[in-house]
Motif scaffolding. Structure first.
Motif, PDB file in Angstrom:
ATOM      1  N   THR A 121       0.817  -1.197   0.000  1.00  0.00           N
ATOM      2  CA  THR A 121       0.000   0.000   0.000  1.00  0.00           C
ATOM      3  C   THR A 121       0.857   1.256   0.000  1.00  0.00           C
ATOM      4  OG1 THR A 121      -1.832   1.152   1.074  1.00  0.00           O
ATOM      5  CG2 THR A 121      -0.257   0.094   2.530  1.00  0.00           C
ATOM      6  N   LEU A 122       0.377   2.261  -0.746  1.00  0.00           N
ATOM      7  CA  LEU A 122       0.990   3.588  -0.727  1.00  0.00           C
ATOM      8  C   LEU A 122       0.014   4.491   0.008  1.00  0.00           C
ATOM      9  CD1 LEU A 122       1.984   3.999  -4.513  1.00  0.00           C
ATOM     10  CD2 LEU A 122       3.250   2.794  -2.733  1.00  0.00           C
ATOM     11  N   VAL A 123       0.452   5.050   1.121  1.00  0.00           N
ATOM     12  CA  VAL A 123      -0.446   5.922   1.874  1.00  0.00           C
ATOM     13  C   VAL A 123       0.166   7.317   1.971  1.00  0.00           C
ATOM     14  CG1 VAL A 123      -1.417   4.018   3.201  1.00  0.00           C
ATOM     15  CG2 VAL A 123       0.555   5.252   4.093  1.00  0.00           C
TER      16      VAL A 123
ATOM     17  N   ALA B 122      -5.309   5.466   5.733  1.00  0.00           N
ATOM     18  CA  ALA B 122      -4.003   4.827   5.872  1.00  0.00           C
ATOM     19  C   ALA B 122      -3.998   3.672   6.857  1.00  0.00           C
ATOM     20  CB  ALA B 122      -2.968   5.871   6.276  1.00  0.00           C
ATOM     21  N   ARG B 123      -4.629   3.879   8.012  1.00  0.00           N
ATOM     22  CA  ARG B 123      -4.614   2.798   9.011  1.00  0.00           C
ATOM     23  C   ARG B 123      -5.222   1.542   8.459  1.00  0.00           C
ATOM     24  NH1 ARG B 123      -3.861   5.395  13.951  1.00  0.00           N
ATOM     25  NH2 ARG B 123      -4.118   7.592  13.490  1.00  0.00           N
ATOM     26  N   ARG B 124      -6.390   1.732   7.852  1.00  0.00           N
ATOM     27  CA  ARG B 124      -7.123   0.599   7.316  1.00  0.00           C
ATOM     28  C   ARG B 124      -6.280  -0.123   6.253  1.00  0.00           C
ATOM     29  NH1 ARG B 124     -12.678  -0.994   7.650  1.00  0.00           N
ATOM     30  NH2 ARG B 124     -12.324  -3.202   7.229  1.00  0.00           N
ATOM     31  N   ALA B 125      -5.640   0.660   5.394  1.00  0.00           N
ATOM     32  CA  ALA B 125      -4.842   0.074   4.331  1.00  0.00           C
ATOM     33  C   ALA B 125      -3.641  -0.675   4.902  1.00  0.00           C
ATOM     34  CB  ALA B 125      -4.378   1.162   3.364  1.00  0.00           C
ATOM     35  N   LEU B 126      -3.004  -0.072   5.896  1.00  0.00           N
ATOM     36  CA  LEU B 126      -1.819  -0.715   6.471  1.00  0.00           C
ATOM     37  C   LEU B 126      -2.183  -1.998   7.210  1.00  0.00           C
ATOM     38  CD1 LEU B 126       0.185   2.412   7.666  1.00  0.00           C
ATOM     39  CD2 LEU B 126       0.928   0.726   5.981  1.00  0.00           C
ATOM     40  N   ARG B 127      -3.368  -2.011   7.828  1.00  0.00           N
ATOM     41  CA  ARG B 127      -3.793  -3.243   8.509  1.00  0.00           C
ATOM     42  C   ARG B 127      -3.973  -4.387   7.531  1.00  0.00           C
ATOM     43  NH1 ARG B 127      -7.919  -0.023  11.759  1.00  0.00           N
ATOM     44  NH2 ARG B 127      -6.531   0.851  13.334  1.00  0.00           N
ATOM     45  N   ALA B 128      -4.370  -4.040   6.296  1.00  0.00           N
ATOM     46  CA  ALA B 128      -4.604  -5.091   5.297  1.00  0.00           C
ATOM     47  C   ALA B 128      -3.319  -5.478   4.568  1.00  0.00           C
ATOM     48  CB  ALA B 128      -5.641  -4.606   4.275  1.00  0.00           C
ATOM     49  N   ALA B 129      -2.292  -4.600   4.613  1.00  0.00           N
ATOM     50  CA  ALA B 129      -1.144  -4.760   3.723  1.00  0.00           C
ATOM     51  C   ALA B 129      -0.006  -5.567   4.352  1.00  0.00           C
ATOM     52  CB  ALA B 129      -0.621  -3.382   3.314  1.00  0.00           C
TER      53      ALA B 129
ATOM     54  N   VAL C 286       8.890   9.122  -1.091  1.00  0.00           N
ATOM     55  CA  VAL C 286       8.668   8.152  -0.021  1.00  0.00           C
ATOM     56  C   VAL C 286       9.435   8.620   1.214  1.00  0.00           C
ATOM     57  CG1 VAL C 286       9.037   5.770   0.722  1.00  0.00           C
ATOM     58  CG2 VAL C 286       8.351   6.260  -1.639  1.00  0.00           C
ATOM     59  N   VAL C 287       8.728   8.810   2.332  1.00  0.00           N
ATOM     60  CA  VAL C 287       9.414   9.256   3.545  1.00  0.00           C
ATOM     61  C   VAL C 287       9.622   8.115   4.540  1.00  0.00           C
ATOM     62  CG1 VAL C 287       8.871  11.717   3.420  1.00  0.00           C
ATOM     63  CG2 VAL C 287       7.194  10.138   4.392  1.00  0.00           C
ATOM     64  N   HIS C 288       8.790   7.079   4.447  1.00  0.00           N
ATOM     65  CA  HIS C 288       8.976   5.901   5.291  1.00  0.00           C
ATOM     66  C   HIS C 288       8.517   4.689   4.514  1.00  0.00           C
ATOM     67  CE1 HIS C 288       9.858   7.929   9.065  1.00  0.00           C
ATOM     68  NE2 HIS C 288       8.921   8.807   8.740  1.00  0.00           N
ATOM     69  N   SER C 289       9.166   3.553   4.795  1.00  0.00           N
ATOM     70  CA  SER C 289       8.656   2.319   4.211  1.00  0.00           C
ATOM     71  C   SER C 289       9.062   1.170   5.096  1.00  0.00           C
ATOM     72  CB  SER C 289       9.223   2.124   2.801  1.00  0.00           C
ATOM     73  OG  SER C 289      10.609   1.898   2.863  1.00  0.00           O
ATOM     74  N   GLY C 290       8.380   0.068   4.921  1.00  0.00           N
ATOM     75  CA  GLY C 290       8.700  -1.109   5.706  1.00  0.00           C
ATOM     76  C   GLY C 290       7.493  -2.007   5.818  1.00  0.00           C
TER      77      GLY C 290
ATOM     78  N   LEU D 138       5.161  -0.114  10.487  1.00  0.00           N
ATOM     79  CA  LEU D 138       4.748   1.283  10.296  1.00  0.00           C
ATOM     80  C   LEU D 138       3.631   1.648  11.259  1.00  0.00           C
ATOM     81  CD1 LEU D 138       4.707   1.569   6.387  1.00  0.00           C
ATOM     82  CD2 LEU D 138       6.433   2.465   7.949  1.00  0.00           C
ATOM     83  N   LEU D 139       2.698   0.707  11.428  1.00  0.00           N
ATOM     84  CA  LEU D 139       1.561   0.964  12.312  1.00  0.00           C
ATOM     85  C   LEU D 139       1.999   1.075  13.769  1.00  0.00           C
ATOM     86  CD1 LEU D 139      -1.319  -1.278  10.954  1.00  0.00           C
ATOM     87  CD2 LEU D 139      -1.407   1.191  11.311  1.00  0.00           C
ATOM     88  N   ALA D 140       3.077   0.335  14.094  1.00  0.00           N
ATOM     89  CA  ALA D 140       3.519   0.292  15.488  1.00  0.00           C
ATOM     90  C   ALA D 140       4.381   1.496  15.847  1.00  0.00           C
ATOM     91  CB  ALA D 140       4.304  -0.996  15.736  1.00  0.00           C
ATOM     92  N   ASP D 141       4.864   2.215  14.822  1.00  0.00           N
ATOM     93  CA  ASP D 141       5.763   3.333  15.085  1.00  0.00           C
ATOM     94  C   ASP D 141       4.961   4.595  15.415  1.00  0.00           C
ATOM     95  OD1 ASP D 141       7.573   5.481  14.905  1.00  0.00           O
ATOM     96  OD2 ASP D 141       8.864   4.321  13.561  1.00  0.00           O
ATOM     97  N   GLU D 142       4.992   4.960  16.683  1.00  0.00           N
ATOM     98  CA  GLU D 142       4.180   6.093  17.147  1.00  0.00           C
ATOM     99  C   GLU D 142       4.462   7.367  16.371  1.00  0.00           C
ATOM    100  OE1 GLU D 142       1.518   7.159  18.837  1.00  0.00           O
ATOM    101  OE2 GLU D 142       1.264   4.986  18.894  1.00  0.00           O
ATOM    102  N   ARG D 143       5.746   7.629  16.069  1.00  0.00           N
ATOM    103  CA  ARG D 143       6.097   8.882  15.395  1.00  0.00           C
ATOM    104  C   ARG D 143       5.476   8.942  14.004  1.00  0.00           C
ATOM    105  NH1 ARG D 143      12.201   8.386  15.096  1.00  0.00           N
ATOM    106  NH2 ARG D 143      11.408   6.302  14.677  1.00  0.00           N
ATOM    107  N   ILE D 144       5.504   7.816  13.297  1.00  0.00           N
ATOM    108  CA  ILE D 144       4.917   7.786  11.956  1.00  0.00           C
ATOM    109  C   ILE D 144       3.415   7.990  12.041  1.00  0.00           C
ATOM    110  CG2 ILE D 144       4.436   6.296   9.978  1.00  0.00           C
ATOM    111  CD1 ILE D 144       7.210   5.106  10.362  1.00  0.00           C
TER     112      ILE D 144
END
Lengths: 249, 291
Positions: A35-37, A196-203, A214-218, A223-229
């Motif tokens: 996913t690209l968010v 974004a949250r929904r997409a990342l949960r599925a991805a 792109v500023v972050h990837s992984g 990504l979901l667990a990283d509070e700063r992101i």
């Protein structure tokens, strides 16, 4: 790790003098959901339209199944198995639902009755109204039609641009359930989402875009667990339609 | 009765011309003003095929059809495709097609001179029929038959065939059509080819009907064709058919009962009244276009 089925390297897209995408790179492994968010205007849709051949990139390289497709026009890519579910659904409102599905199999030259029947079985609401103009469907049903129409083309990679946009939360659940099924059937999915949250949960894998880069990837979980992101890019969870307001799966 | 039949014959030619006109407008949202030049050019080419080639009238028709299709491809390539990316592509195409039409007419004048041309004597069979007390020639029957067959064929193609489905998809939403894998450039070219082929056959049928081809015949029918497609409902194929017949009948009856100098007054007046009563045209359901 297998070789990626889709690789985008240093992609640039410009509208006149405005650079919308400035050197985006990402890849998708076969059968994965990437996913690209990012916020509105981050360049997500430009990336996906460049990959699908709807836009001509200003620079960079796109490969699909090992072949360079950077300058390949959209109508050839569909035949090769790279199929887009476009933003805003783009159904053909005055054509019947049946004709919309048939248009999904345009490149085969035939009627693709078998895969159309499979879609009617999967989306019974389309079967009941197959002779009606597609404009008679509700927003959620139109989104299902757009997805079904893309599936008739038998994609190996499906590019989905904001499939949950403007839909009620319950319908969004339905859309994501279908996306999960598509992925489970072995089709690679590249999903662009503001939700974004929904997409990342599925991805499996996520890329956070900002200002055309792109500023972050992984891995999506990371990504979901990283509070700063989450704080900086994914925003506060709101109850807006189309946003997932619930507390996790 | 005789006038009714004459009106139907000339009306079917107007309809055939107008259907080609409205096809490009309905599917591609472009007005091709080189269409009347195709009409005129085909009449001259048809006469030359019969005169020099020694072909019969009927053998000339399919050749003119192909000639028209090729002209259509040229028009699209020269007058429309180079401008398609521009924001003012509608207007630009309008002007460039007028320019191309002017060039075609100039070429005709260079090749055939400014005089009226006719089919050589003996080109027409003399077979005549009596229909309810009216005289009908075989030629007129063929004109009606060819026009109707082409219009029915076109309608069937657009509503039923794969190509027609692609055309309707492009008409409705070119972006969606591209996403679905339709080669929009190709559909555009094919649409122009079919449109011009119909206009070409209309041109040669018109020349057969009055046994005359003139350089100005295109501009004479141009306004009639535009009026017919507006009255029929822009982009509507059956609308163009009905509009063409209405115009043909109005002209013939105006000449018969009021006088030939009143022909255009009556015919265009009637179309004007229809538009006052039904601004969207007879069969027009002007769709809302995506921006």
């Amino acid at each position: 790790m297998s070789d990626p089925i889709l690789t985008v390297t240093d992609l640039r897209v410009s509208y006149g003098r405005v650079e919308a995408v400035r050197g985006v790179s990402f890849s998708a492994e076969p059968g994965s959901l990437v996913t690209l968010v990012g916020a509105n205007g981050a360049g997500k849709s430009s990336v996906i339209n460049a990959v699908s051949g709807m836009l001509r990139p200003a620079g960079g390289r796109i490969t699909f199944e090992g072949c360079d497709i950077t300058r390949t026009p959209a109508h050839k890519l569909v035949a090769q198995g790279l199929v887009q579910v476009p933003e805003g659904r783009q159904i053909l409102a005055t054509l019947t639902i049946e004709d919309n599905l048939r248009m999904g199999a345009w490149h085969t030259g035939g009627t693709a009755q078998q895969s159309m029947d499979a879609m009617y079985e999967r989306f019974p609401v389309l079967a009941q109204r197959r002779a009606l103009p597609a404009g008679a469907l509700s927003g959620g049903e139109q989104q299902m039609l757009a997805i079904a129409r893309a599936l008739v083309a038998k994609p190996t990679v499906m590019l989905m641009d904001e499939p949950s946009m403007g839909l009620a939360p319950k319908i969004v659940d339905e859309v994501f359930r279908v996306i999960g099924e598509i992925r489970a059937s072995g089709t690679t999915v590249v999903l662009v989402e503001q939700n974004a949250r929904r997409a990342l949960r599925a991805a499996d894998h996520g890329y956070v875009l900002q200002n055309g880069a792109v500023v972050h990837s992984g891995p999506a979980v990371g990504l979901l667990a990283d509070e700063r992101i989450v704080q900086a890019y994914l925003g506060v969870e709101t109850g807006r339609a189309g946003e997932d307001g619930r507390a996790g799966p | 009765m005789q006038q009714l039949l004459n009106g139907i014959f000339i009306g079917s030619i107007y309809a055939l011309f107008a259907i080609g006109f409205t096809l490009v407008f309905g599917i591609l949202d472009r007005l091709n003003l080189a269409h009347p030049a195709v009409f005129a050019a085909s009449a001259f080419v048809g006469i030359e095929l019969v005169e020099r080639g020694g072909l019969s009238l009927w053998a000339a028709l399919p050749i003119v059809f192909v000639f028209g299709a090729v002209l259509g491809l040229l028009i699209e390539r020269l007058a429309f495709r180079p401008l398609k990316g521009r924001a003012d592509a509608h207007f630009a195409g309008l002007i460039s097609s007028i320019a191309l039409a002017g060039m075609v007419i100039a070429l005709l004048q260079w090749r055939y001179g400014p005089d009226t041309r006719r089919f050589p004597a003996g080109s027409f069979p003399d077979t005549r029929y009596e229909v309810a007390g009216a005289q009908v020639t075989l030629v007129q029957v063929v004109i009606l038959g060819v026009s109707l067959a082409l219009m029915v064929g076109l309608t069937y193609m657009v509503t039923r065939s794969r190509l027609g489905r692609g055309m309707r998809a492009v008409a409705e939403n070119p972006t969606a059509a591209r996403v679905l894998g339709v080669n929009v450039d190709r559909i555009t070219a094919v649409t122009f080819a079919i449109s011009s082929a119909l206009g070409a056959v209309a041109g040669v049928l018109f020349a057969i009907n009055v046994n005359t081809a003139q350089l100005g015949m295109g501009s004479a029918i141009e306004l009639k064709g535009l009026a017919v497609i507006i009255v029929g409902g822009m982009g509507s194929l059956p609308g163009a058919l009905i509009g063409g017949l209405v115009l043909g009948l109005a002209e013939v009856f105006a000449v018969q009962y009021i006088g030939s100098s009143w022909r255009d007054v009556i015919a265009f007046g009637l179309l004007f009244v229809i538009l006052l009563l039904r601004p969207q045209g007879l069969l027009g359901a002007r769709k809302v276009r995506e921006v």
